[in-house]
Design an enzyme around this catalytic site. Structure first.
Site, short mmCIF file in Angstrom:
data_model
loop_
_atom_site.label_atom_id
_atom_site.label_comp_id
_atom_site.label_asym_id
_atom_site.label_seq_id
_atom_site.Cartn_x
_atom_site.Cartn_y
_atom_site.Cartn_z
N SER A 163 9.74 6.38 4.76
CA SER A 163 11.06 6.98 4.59
C SER A 163 12.10 5.88 4.35
O SER A 163 13.06 6.08 3.64
CB SER A 163 11.43 7.81 5.82
OG SER A 163 11.28 7.07 7.00
N ILE A 197 0.82 -1.23 0.00
CA ILE A 197 0.00 0.00 0.00
C ILE A 197 0.85 1.27 0.00
O ILE A 197 0.31 2.37 -0.08
CB ILE A 197 -1.00 0.03 1.18
CG1 ILE A 197 -0.29 -0.20 2.53
CG2 ILE A 197 -2.11 -0.98 0.98
CD1 ILE A 197 -1.19 -0.05 3.74
N GLU A 225 9.06 -0.73 2.86
CA GLU A 225 7.77 -0.77 2.17
C GLU A 225 6.66 -1.14 3.14
O GLU A 225 6.90 -1.80 4.16
CB GLU A 225 7.83 -1.78 1.03
CG GLU A 225 8.83 -1.37 -0.05
CD GLU A 225 8.89 -2.33 -1.21
OE1 GLU A 225 8.69 -3.55 -0.99
OE2 GLU A 225 9.13 -1.88 -2.34
N ASP A 246 10.34 14.95 9.49
CA ASP A 246 9.87 14.70 8.11
C ASP A 246 8.39 15.06 7.99
O ASP A 246 7.55 14.23 7.67
CB ASP A 246 10.12 13.25 7.69
CG ASP A 246 9.99 13.05 6.18
OD1 ASP A 246 9.98 14.07 5.45
OD2 ASP A 246 9.89 11.90 5.73
#
Length: 332
Positions: free
Chosen positions: A21, A17, A24, A133
């Protein structure tokens, strides 16, 4: 015969899906309860393993339980060639919803998101962690009864900015390479200054303007190398005044960015002031906290449109049937 992939003998791996960073992300299922989960995989051999750090940050944030807007870590360990982390499955990201809504959000939706996003970062900072981030992809909506809650995810680049016990702040440094996503990172991050609380908040300011404007002035800049692109983004960000960026939008957005940019490295931000800025604007605009976001309205509109199309199709089919029945009534 298909082989069923399992994690920790408790979770079944499904379709991919997304990507974080590092590593997967797959949809999965808790075999015991049937509940959907998100499974993050990272190769053990990766140069800079991050998943163990990320799992630790989630556990620090969720210590004591009952935390709003932070997913739970359900499992963390090593499976064959992969480091694995299993967390609650959440809804779509704010980036996905922004695209779904035609790549622009209303003032009402942006303000409902703003207060929650600031509250999430305030909570993360209260646990001595900075995210580093900040981007729309890392804020997700919940599901079901928690569908109106904003969650913050992906702590792969997070860092402790102070000692949790003594509150001794990390030292000021320069010459740091860019960590995070260039589009949303602070000016100080661009010029190589160590990140602290102020930088996470500045990033939220850029996200809010991205939602309202539809894009940011430093998007789409062409360059031959990543470093050259970062330099061009940095230059455009520094030469675009806050007033220009926020022109034609309520003054609170410029006030927010000017405040976050004015903070010193070790300053504790006044989160209450920032939330109040947007809450008072929300009330002044006559809005109500009903959690009817732009995507809620679009889904209702699309469902109604589909319903009307189905109704028209049924009416046409009925008319065609009546017409053929009338033809059958005429004697040959």
């Amino acid at each position: 015969m298909s082989v069923e992939l399992r994690v920790g003998n408790r979770f079944r791996i499904g379709q991919k899906i997304g990507s974080g960073s590092f590593g997967e992300i797959f949809r999965g299922t808790n075999i015991q309860t049937g509940d959907p989960v998100a499974i993050k995989l990272e190769q053990v051999k990766t140069r800079h393993p991050q998943l163990a750090f990320e799992a630790r940050f989630y556990r620090v944030l969720n210590a004591g339980g009952g935390v709003v807007g932070i997913p739970n870590v359900l499992y963390h360990g090593v499976e064959g060639e992969f480091n694995v982390m299993v967390i609650d499955l959440l809804g779509p990201s704010l980036e996905d919803l922004f695209s779904f809504c035609g790549r622009r959000l209303s003032l009402k939706t942006t303000l409902m998101l703003a207060e929650q996003m600031i509250a999430r970062i305030e909570f993360v900072h209260s646990k001595s962690i900075i995210h580093r981030d900040i981007k729309p992809d890392n804020f997700l909506m919940g599901t079901g009864k928690k569908g109106h809650h904003v969650y913050i995810i992906d702590f792969g680049l997070a860092k402790k900015y102070r000692d949790a016990r003594t509150h001794q702040h990390i030292p000021y440094k320069e010459g740091k390479s860019l960590t995070g996503t260039a589009r949303y990172c602070s000016i100080n991050t661009h010029i190589g200054i160590e990140q602290s609380r102020r930088d996470d908040l500045e990033g939220i300011g850029y996200i809010l303007m991205y939602f309202l404007r539809g894009s940011l002035p430093w998007q789409g800049l062409k360059a031959h190398t990543k470093q050259e692109k970062y330099a061009r983004i940095s230059d455009r960000k520094q030469t675009t005044s806050v007033e220009t960026l926020c022109r034609s939008f309520p003054a609170e957005f410029a006030a927010y960015l000017n405040y976050t940019r004015s903070l010193h490295f070790e300053d504790k931000p006044d989160y209450s002031y920032l939330k109040r800025l947007f809450r008072e604007l929300f009330v002044r605009e006559g809005y109500h906290v009903d959690y009817v976001f732009d995507w809620t309205l679009k889904r209702i509109h699309d469902t109604l449109q589909e319903g009307r199309a189905d109704q028209q199709q049924q009416q046409q089919q009925q008319q065609q049937r009546r017409g053929s029945e009338k033809e059958d009534e005429h004697p040959v």
